[in-house]
Design a protein around this motif. Structure first.
Motif, PDB file in Angstrom:
ATOM      1  N   ALA A   1     -14.185   3.961  43.855  1.00 18.79           N
ATOM      2  CA  ALA A   1     -13.541   4.026  45.168  1.00 18.79           C
ATOM      3  C   ALA A   1     -13.157   5.454  45.547  1.00 18.79           C
ATOM      4  CB  ALA A   1     -12.306   3.133  45.174  1.00 18.79           C
ATOM      5  N   VAL A   2     -13.726   6.433  44.840  1.00 23.84           N
ATOM      6  CA  VAL A   2     -13.430   7.848  45.093  1.00 23.84           C
ATOM      7  C   VAL A   2     -14.639   8.497  45.748  1.00 23.84           C
ATOM      8  CG1 VAL A   2     -12.888  10.064  44.010  1.00 23.84           C
ATOM      9  CG2 VAL A   2     -11.865   7.956  43.126  1.00 23.84           C
ATOM     10  N   LEU A   3     -14.430   9.138  46.887  1.00 18.52           N
ATOM     11  CA  LEU A   3     -15.549   9.753  47.606  1.00 18.52           C
ATOM     12  C   LEU A   3     -15.312  11.245  47.790  1.00 18.52           C
ATOM     13  CD1 LEU A   3     -15.900   6.978  50.251  1.00 18.52           C
ATOM     14  CD2 LEU A   3     -17.766   7.739  48.787  1.00 18.52           C
ATOM     15  N   PRO A   4     -16.277  12.090  47.369  1.00 15.12           N
ATOM     16  CA  PRO A   4     -16.179  13.519  47.698  1.00 15.12           C
ATOM     17  C   PRO A   4     -16.131  13.685  49.214  1.00 15.12           C
ATOM     18  CG  PRO A   4     -17.944  13.102  46.107  1.00 15.12           C
ATOM     19  CD  PRO A   4     -17.467  11.757  46.591  1.00 15.12           C
ATOM     20  N   LEU A   5     -15.379  14.667  49.695  1.00 19.76           N
ATOM     21  CA  LEU A   5     -15.256  14.845  51.142  1.00 19.76           C
ATOM     22  C   LEU A   5     -16.581  15.299  51.748  1.00 19.76           C
ATOM     23  CD1 LEU A   5     -11.824  16.536  51.830  1.00 19.76           C
ATOM     24  CD2 LEU A   5     -12.397  14.186  51.224  1.00 19.76           C
ATOM     25  N   PRO A   6     -17.016  14.632  52.827  1.00 20.60           N
ATOM     26  CA  PRO A   6     -18.219  15.118  53.507  1.00 20.60           C
ATOM     27  C   PRO A   6     -17.937  16.485  54.137  1.00 20.60           C
ATOM     28  CG  PRO A   6     -17.484  12.985  54.399  1.00 20.60           C
ATOM     29  CD  PRO A   6     -16.410  13.474  53.484  1.00 20.60           C
ATOM     30  N   ALA A   7     -19.009  17.266  54.349  1.00 22.35           N
ATOM     31  CA  ALA A   7     -18.858  18.594  54.958  1.00 22.35           C
ATOM     32  C   ALA A   7     -18.142  18.457  56.297  1.00 22.35           C
ATOM     33  CB  ALA A   7     -20.239  19.211  55.159  1.00 22.35           C
ATOM     34  N   GLY A   8     -17.206  19.353  56.550  1.00 22.51           N
ATOM     35  CA  GLY A   8     -16.522  19.354  57.838  1.00 22.51           C
ATOM     36  C   GLY A   8     -15.303  18.444  57.894  1.00 22.51           C
ATOM     37  N   VAL A   9     -15.032  17.682  56.837  1.00 15.40           N
ATOM     38  CA  VAL A   9     -13.841  16.814  56.819  1.00 15.40           C
ATOM     39  C   VAL A   9     -12.803  17.449  55.893  1.00 15.40           C
ATOM     40  CG1 VAL A   9     -12.945  14.532  56.206  1.00 15.40           C
ATOM     41  CG2 VAL A   9     -15.194  14.739  57.305  1.00 15.40           C
ATOM     42  N   ASP A  10     -11.616  17.761  56.440  1.00 15.20           N
ATOM     43  CA  ASP A  10     -10.599  18.407  55.604  1.00 15.20           C
ATOM     44  C   ASP A  10      -9.692  17.360  54.941  1.00 15.20           C
ATOM     45  OD1 ASP A  10      -8.889  17.515  57.580  1.00 15.20           O
ATOM     46  OD2 ASP A  10      -8.687  19.483  58.536  1.00 15.20           O
ATOM     47  N   LEU A  11      -8.817  17.832  54.045  1.00 16.70           N
ATOM     48  CA  LEU A  11      -7.992  16.900  53.254  1.00 16.70           C
ATOM     49  C   LEU A  11      -7.051  16.074  54.130  1.00 16.70           C
ATOM     50  CD1 LEU A  11      -7.144  19.144  50.161  1.00 16.70           C
ATOM     51  CD2 LEU A  11      -8.387  16.969  50.121  1.00 16.70           C
ATOM     52  N   ARG A  12      -6.589  16.676  55.219  1.00 19.48           N
ATOM     53  CA  ARG A  12      -5.642  15.953  56.080  1.00 19.48           C
ATOM     54  C   ARG A  12      -6.347  14.794  56.771  1.00 19.48           C
ATOM     55  NH1 ARG A  12      -3.173  16.725  61.218  1.00 19.48           N
ATOM     56  NH2 ARG A  12      -0.941  16.200  61.156  1.00 19.48           N
ATOM     57  N   THR A  13      -7.499  15.062  57.345  1.00 16.19           N
ATOM     58  CA  THR A  13      -8.266  13.990  57.996  1.00 16.19           C
ATOM     59  C   THR A  13      -8.674  12.937  56.966  1.00 16.19           C
ATOM     60  OG1 THR A  13      -9.114  15.598  59.560  1.00 16.19           O
ATOM     61  CG2 THR A  13     -10.319  13.526  59.393  1.00 16.19           C
ATOM     62  N   ALA A  14      -9.061  13.420  55.782  1.00 14.13           N
ATOM     63  CA  ALA A  14      -9.614  12.515  54.769  1.00 14.13           C
ATOM     64  C   ALA A  14      -8.628  11.427  54.344  1.00 14.13           C
ATOM     65  CB  ALA A  14     -10.052  13.328  53.551  1.00 14.13           C
ATOM     66  N   ALA A  15      -7.327  11.761  54.335  1.00 11.07           N
ATOM     67  CA  ALA A  15      -6.338  10.763  53.898  1.00 11.07           C
ATOM     68  C   ALA A  15      -6.221   9.614  54.891  1.00 11.07           C
ATOM     69  CB  ALA A  15      -4.972  11.429  53.724  1.00 11.07           C
ATOM     70  N   ALA A  16      -6.675   9.859  56.126  1.00 13.16           N
ATOM     71  CA  ALA A  16      -6.542   8.837  57.172  1.00 13.16           C
ATOM     72  C   ALA A  16      -7.725   7.872  57.190  1.00 13.16           C
ATOM     73  CB  ALA A  16      -6.418   9.515  58.530  1.00 13.16           C
ATOM     74  N   LEU A  17      -8.748   8.141  56.358  1.00 12.75           N
ATOM     75  CA  LEU A  17     -10.007   7.409  56.495  1.00 12.75           C
ATOM     76  C   LEU A  17     -10.198   6.193  55.579  1.00 12.75           C
ATOM     77  CD1 LEU A  17     -12.440  10.480  56.805  1.00 12.75           C
ATOM     78  CD2 LEU A  17     -11.222   9.267  58.637  1.00 12.75           C
ATOM     79  N   PRO A  18      -9.771   6.221  54.300  1.00 15.02           N
ATOM     80  CA  PRO A  18     -10.266   5.201  53.355  1.00 15.02           C
ATOM     81  C   PRO A  18     -10.002   3.748  53.728  1.00 15.02           C
ATOM     82  CG  PRO A  18      -9.345   7.042  52.152  1.00 15.02           C
ATOM     83  CD  PRO A  18      -9.006   7.270  53.611  1.00 15.02           C
ATOM     84  N   THR A  19      -8.930   3.431  54.443  1.00 12.97           N
ATOM     85  CA  THR A  19      -8.747   2.009  54.819  1.00 12.97           C
ATOM     86  C   THR A  19      -9.320   1.717  56.202  1.00 12.97           C
ATOM     87  OG1 THR A  19      -6.528   2.341  55.691  1.00 12.97           O
ATOM     88  CG2 THR A  19      -6.682   1.608  53.411  1.00 12.97           C
ATOM     89  N   VAL A  20      -8.880   2.471  57.219  1.00  9.87           N
ATOM     90  CA  VAL A  20      -9.207   2.036  58.587  1.00  9.87           C
ATOM     91  C   VAL A  20     -10.675   2.217  58.948  1.00  9.87           C
ATOM     92  CG1 VAL A  20      -6.862   2.382  59.427  1.00  9.87           C
ATOM     93  CG2 VAL A  20      -8.522   4.203  59.756  1.00  9.87           C
ATOM     94  N   LEU A  21     -11.313   3.252  58.412  1.00  9.36           N
ATOM     95  CA  LEU A  21     -12.692   3.519  58.824  1.00  9.36           C
ATOM     96  C   LEU A  21     -13.661   2.439  58.317  1.00  9.36           C
ATOM     97  CD1 LEU A  21     -14.466   5.579  60.383  1.00  9.36           C
ATOM     98  CD2 LEU A  21     -14.834   6.704  58.191  1.00  9.36           C
ATOM     99  N   PRO A  22     -13.705   2.175  56.978  1.00 11.10           N
ATOM    100  CA  PRO A  22     -14.591   1.085  56.528  1.00 11.10           C
ATOM    101  C   PRO A  22     -14.165  -0.276  57.052  1.00 11.10           C
ATOM    102  CG  PRO A  22     -13.469   2.109  54.651  1.00 11.10           C
ATOM    103  CD  PRO A  22     -13.116   2.916  55.850  1.00 11.10           C
ATOM    104  N   THR A  23     -12.863  -0.488  57.235  1.00  9.92           N
ATOM    105  CA  THR A  23     -12.419  -1.791  57.760  1.00  9.92           C
ATOM    106  C   THR A  23     -12.973  -1.998  59.166  1.00  9.92           C
ATOM    107  OG1 THR A  23     -10.409  -1.828  56.436  1.00  9.92           O
ATOM    108  CG2 THR A  23     -10.396  -3.162  58.437  1.00  9.92           C
TER     109      THR A  23
END
Ligand SMILES: NC(=O)c1ccc[n+]([C@@H]2O[C@H](COP(=O)([O-])OP(=O)(O)OC[C@H]3O[C@@H](n4cnc5c(N)ncnc54)[C@H](OP(=O)(O)O)[C@@H]3O)[C@@H](O)[C@H]2O)c1
Length: 325
Positions: free
Chosen positions: A103-125
């Motif tokens: 369940a761990v994903l390396p950050l895609p290019a252009g995505v910073d740590l702040r944005t990344a924390a907002a993604l793991p639940t809402v985006l795939p859901t």
């Protein structure tokens, strides 16, 4: 290390900062030095009424971004220092977070740590609700409840990017309506008026897909807004109503379907499927067709402030806890 936990159920004030031992990764796991953690409605449900808690004390938090601290036995493809985002079963409100490597994903290019924390639940859901479960086709119409929240903000944009004929939302205030209209929605209704609103907007036809995180009476009324062959996907119970039951009378007429989705259940039952789905969903952010707006940020020690904001039904988009970095 510092973490935020609760020892009893209650309001935001039961969240306390505690000093605990820094965890080590077990087989198939990594630890992450957390930069940010996302706040989810499920964290509030856990704190207030014990949703998915088990035993106390409990450390909430389902998503984190940061740098890998240590890698457990058997983990391949991840290394210390790498910037990642992860979905976890619990425990993201902490300086060091244990995550299953799947369940761990390396950050895609252009995505910073702040944005990344907002993604793991809402985006795939939101992606799963519209595509994998809801099977949205171009030209179809969609109705999304809680349209201005985390999942709703992403679902509106994803539906639009998929070529939906019209995207309707349901929200509880004028401020939330304005937010939804900026994130993919064509028209927004209030909770008490959404069935009439859909009827008017679709000239009596109804919508092809309803996404429902509220349950209870809202779910029942949502069924009434479905067009012939329409689908409703249930993915939460914000109303706290007793579990719903839908049967032959509601479904036979009009050939309707009802489906369900839980990202945490999928993470347990089919982690590789969830990983592929998350990678598909992440492309929409990396390509720029979806934005996940962070509208407020709190220090870890003030997790209660984030819970108060979301619990008061005034939050839009995503709320984050800043942990380090
Ligand atoms: N099944 C899954 O895999 C999954 C994954 C993520 C989230 N969810 C569910 O999706 C929903 C949104 O989650 P989120 O973390 O993105 O939170 P959120 O939408 O950012 O915030 C909570 C939302 O719940 C609504 N709400 C609050 N109290 C409510 C009540 N008593 N009755 C009806 N609605 C209420 C609010 O919308 P209004 O004020 O506009 O009504 C608000 O948008 C939650 O129900 C959550 O449990 C499910």
């Amino acid at each position: 290390m510092r973490a935020v936990e609760f020892q009893e159920y209650g309001g935001p004030e039961v969240l306390r900062v505690v000093q605990v031992e820094t965890p080590e990764p077990g087989p198939g796991q990594v630890t992450v030095d957390a930069a940010y953690a996302g706040v989810n409605f499920a964290d509030l449900k856990a704190r207030a009424e014990g949703y998915r808690v088990g035993s106390l004390p409990f450390r909430p938090g389902l998503e984190v971004s940061g740098r890998i601290r240590a890698v457990g036995p058997g983990v391949t493809g991840l290394r210390p220092g790498q910037e990642v985002a992860a979905l976890v079963d619990r425990g993201a409100y902490a300086e060091v977070v244990v995550a299953e490597a799947a369940a761990v994903l390396p950050l895609p290019a252009g995505v910073d740590l702040r944005t990344a924390a907002a993604l793991p639940t809402v985006l795939p859901t939101a992606h799963a609700l519209l595509h994998e479960v809801g099977r949205l086709r171009a030209g179809e119409t969609v109705l999304v409840h809680s349209a201005a929240g985390g999942v709703g903000t992403v679902a509106g944009q994803l539906a639009r990017a998929a070529g939906a004929g019209a995207v309707y939302g349901v929200v509880s205030s004028a401020a939330k309506a304005a937010h939804a209209l900026e994130h993919g929605y064509d028209e927004v209704f209030t909770e008490d008026a959404f069935t009439d609103g859909v009827r008017r907007a679709t000239r009596g036809r109804g919508v092809d897909l309803v996404l429902d995180p509220v349950g209870g009476d809202t779910l029942r009324r949502g069924l009434d807004t479905l067009a012939v062959f329409g689908r409703l996907v249930s993915f939460g119970n914000a109303s706290g109503a007793p579990p719903w039951q839908v049967g032959q009378p509601e479904l036979y007429e009009g050939g309707r379907s009802v489906a369900g989705f839980s990202i945490l259940s999928l993470a347990r039952s089919a982690p590789e499927e969830l990983r592929r789905l998350t990678e598909r969903a992440l492309r929409t952010v990396a390509e720029g067709s979806v934005r996940v707006p962070v509208t407020a940020q709190f220090p870890l020690a003030d997790a209660a402030g984030a819970h108060e904001l979301m619990g008061g039904r005034t939050s839009t988009g995503k709320l984050l806890l800043r942990i380090s970095g």
